[in-house]
Scaffold this motif. Structure first.
Motif, short mmCIF file in Angstrom:
data_model
loop_
_atom_site.label_atom_id
_atom_site.label_comp_id
_atom_site.label_asym_id
_atom_site.label_seq_id
_atom_site.Cartn_x
_atom_site.Cartn_y
_atom_site.Cartn_z
N PRO A 189 0.84 -1.20 0.00
CA PRO A 189 0.00 0.00 0.00
C PRO A 189 0.87 1.24 0.00
O PRO A 189 2.00 1.23 0.48
CB PRO A 189 -0.80 -0.14 1.31
CG PRO A 189 0.06 -0.99 2.19
CD PRO A 189 0.74 -1.96 1.27
N ARG A 190 0.34 2.31 -0.56
CA ARG A 190 1.07 3.57 -0.57
C ARG A 190 1.20 4.09 0.86
O ARG A 190 0.28 4.01 1.65
CB ARG A 190 0.34 4.59 -1.42
CG ARG A 190 1.10 5.90 -1.61
CD ARG A 190 0.28 6.92 -2.35
NE ARG A 190 0.00 6.49 -3.72
CZ ARG A 190 -1.21 6.15 -4.15
NH1 ARG A 190 -2.23 6.16 -3.32
NH2 ARG A 190 -1.40 5.78 -5.40
N LEU B 237 13.17 7.20 9.30
CA LEU B 237 12.50 5.95 8.94
C LEU B 237 11.99 5.23 10.17
O LEU B 237 10.89 4.65 10.16
CB LEU B 237 13.45 5.05 8.15
CG LEU B 237 14.01 5.61 6.83
CD1 LEU B 237 14.83 4.56 6.11
CD2 LEU B 237 12.89 6.11 5.94
N ALA B 238 12.77 5.26 11.25
CA ALA B 238 12.33 4.62 12.49
C ALA B 238 11.08 5.30 13.03
O ALA B 238 10.17 4.64 13.53
CB ALA B 238 13.46 4.66 13.52
N ALA B 239 11.04 6.63 12.95
CA ALA B 239 9.86 7.36 13.43
C ALA B 239 8.64 7.02 12.59
O ALA B 239 7.53 6.86 13.12
CB ALA B 239 10.14 8.86 13.40
N TRP C 265 9.32 4.31 -1.43
CA TRP C 265 10.07 4.19 -0.18
C TRP C 265 10.36 5.57 0.39
O TRP C 265 10.80 6.45 -0.34
CB TRP C 265 11.36 3.43 -0.39
CG TRP C 265 11.17 2.01 -0.82
CD1 TRP C 265 11.52 1.46 -2.01
CD2 TRP C 265 10.56 0.96 -0.06
NE1 TRP C 265 11.17 0.13 -2.05
CE2 TRP C 265 10.58 -0.21 -0.86
CE3 TRP C 265 10.00 0.89 1.21
CZ2 TRP C 265 10.05 -1.42 -0.43
CZ3 TRP C 265 9.48 -0.32 1.65
CH2 TRP C 265 9.51 -1.46 0.84
N PRO C 266 10.14 5.78 1.68
CA PRO C 266 10.43 7.08 2.30
C PRO C 266 11.87 7.48 2.10
O PRO C 266 12.77 6.64 2.04
CB PRO C 266 10.11 6.85 3.78
CG PRO C 266 9.20 5.67 3.81
CD PRO C 266 9.60 4.81 2.66
N PRO D 284 6.26 -1.53 5.80
CA PRO D 284 7.72 -1.39 5.85
C PRO D 284 8.16 -0.04 5.30
O PRO D 284 7.55 0.50 4.38
CB PRO D 284 8.21 -2.54 4.96
CG PRO D 284 7.09 -3.52 4.94
CD PRO D 284 5.84 -2.73 5.05
N THR D 285 9.23 0.50 5.86
CA THR D 285 9.74 1.78 5.40
C THR D 285 11.01 1.64 4.56
O THR D 285 11.55 2.65 4.11
CB THR D 285 10.04 2.69 6.61
OG1 THR D 285 10.98 2.04 7.47
CG2 THR D 285 8.77 3.01 7.38
N ALA D 286 11.45 0.40 4.34
CA ALA D 286 12.63 0.16 3.51
C ALA D 286 12.51 -1.24 2.93
O ALA D 286 11.91 -2.13 3.55
CB ALA D 286 13.91 0.29 4.33
N PRO D 287 13.04 -1.45 1.72
CA PRO D 287 12.95 -2.79 1.13
C PRO D 287 13.74 -3.81 1.94
O PRO D 287 14.79 -3.49 2.51
CB PRO D 287 13.56 -2.60 -0.27
CG PRO D 287 14.39 -1.36 -0.17
CD PRO D 287 13.74 -0.49 0.85
N ARG D 288 13.21 -5.01 1.98
CA ARG D 288 13.91 -6.08 2.68
C ARG D 288 15.08 -6.57 1.85
O ARG D 288 15.04 -6.52 0.62
CB ARG D 288 12.95 -7.25 2.96
CG ARG D 288 11.82 -6.90 3.91
CD ARG D 288 10.98 -8.13 4.20
NE ARG D 288 9.94 -7.84 5.18
CZ ARG D 288 8.73 -7.39 4.88
NH1 ARG D 288 8.42 -7.18 3.61
NH2 ARG D 288 7.84 -7.16 5.83
N PRO D 289 16.15 -7.05 2.49
CA PRO D 289 17.29 -7.59 1.73
C PRO D 289 16.86 -8.73 0.83
O PRO D 289 15.99 -9.53 1.20
CB PRO D 289 18.25 -8.06 2.83
CG PRO D 289 17.85 -7.30 4.05
CD PRO D 289 16.36 -7.10 3.94
N ARG D 290 17.44 -8.80 -0.35
CA ARG D 290 17.10 -9.88 -1.28
C ARG D 290 17.73 -11.19 -0.84
O ARG D 290 18.75 -11.21 -0.17
CB ARG D 290 17.59 -9.53 -2.69
CG ARG D 290 16.86 -8.34 -3.30
CD ARG D 290 17.30 -8.10 -4.74
NE ARG D 290 16.56 -7.02 -5.35
CZ ARG D 290 16.74 -6.63 -6.62
NH1 ARG D 290 17.64 -7.26 -7.37
NH2 ARG D 290 16.04 -5.63 -7.11
N GLY D 291 17.10 -12.26 -1.28
CA GLY D 291 17.62 -13.59 -0.97
C GLY D 291 17.12 -14.11 0.37
O GLY D 291 16.42 -13.44 1.10
#
Length: 231
Positions: free
Chosen positions: A5-6, A206-208, A198-199, A216-223
């Motif tokens: 979601p946006r 980002l934590a706030a 992504w913000p 989520p405020t950041a993409p998760r690591p790939r793999g």
């Protein structure tokens, strides 16, 4: 993978990008561009969204905006789409969509990125070869910030007012900012954040945001996650 979601938050700065379908033009002439800006002004006022900078490019629109409600940004853009596209289709005797699906947007840490984002938006016409001076392009907020005209669409943020004690000082400082230009790496970071949703900001920012939304405020690591080493 399901689309996230946006992330739109009340009283936070957002960078918005809305592109034409298949990168087709979103306006065919100056009457269209005037109609788009007028519709944006009305929709922003109705939904209580402050517009700090904008540019209408041939096939996309950039906005820097602060909504006062969680859904204000979405409501503004939905209203703009319905109002402008209906008038555009009627005027040009066409049917169907004009925009490339939903608009793209991301919250931005104002203390770090507000002025760089304003600059990036207002330099768009120069990068595209549509003008040689930012204030000469009539379809952006640059002329307002450089003192060429008063734009009723614009709500100047506190950081812009802090550039000088008088309008002349602020306009001179802003002209120097625009003349300084931006690094390509900065421009790419700004665009990628908005297009991917992504913000844009510091780890503390980002934590706030993570406290305000479950998204989520950041993409998760790939793999796959790394296995813990045996004890």
């Amino acid at each position: 993978m399901a689309r996230l979601p946006r992330l739109a938050l009340a009283h936070h700065l957002h960078h918005v990008i809305h592109r034409g379908h298949n990168l087709q033009p979103i306006a065919q002439d100056d009457d269209d561009r005037r109609a788009l800006i007028a519709a944006l002004q009305d929709c922003a006022a109705t939904q209580k969204v402050a517009i700090h900078a904008y540019v209408v490019m041939p096939n996309h629109l950039h906005l820097l905006a602060t909504p006062t409600t969680q859904d204000g940004l979405s409501r503004m853009m939905q209203s703009l789409g319905r109002r402008y596209v209906a008038a555009y289709n009627q005027r040009h005797q066409r049917v169907g969509t004009l925009w490339e699906g939903r608009f793209r947007a991301a919250p931005v840490e104002a203390s770090t990125f507000l002025l760089p984002l304003m600059r990036s938006i207002e330099l768009n016409p120069l990068r595209a070869g549509l003008a040689t001076e930012p204030a000469d392009y009539p379809w952006s907020s640059a002329a307002h910030h450089l003192g060429r005209r008063r734009d009723p669409l614009i709500s100047d943020p506190a950081d812009f007012w802090a550039l000088g004690n008088t309008p002349f000082e602020r306009e001179l400082t802003w002209r120097r900012w625009l003349e300084e230009g931006e690094a390509e790496s900065e421009r790419k970071r700004i665009i990628d954040a908005a297009l991917k949703g992504w913000p844009l900001g510091s780890p503390a920012f980002l934590a706030a945001l993570s406290e305000l939304s479950p998204r989520p405020t950041a993409p998760r690591p790939r793999g796959r996650p790394k296995k813990a080493a045996p004890g």
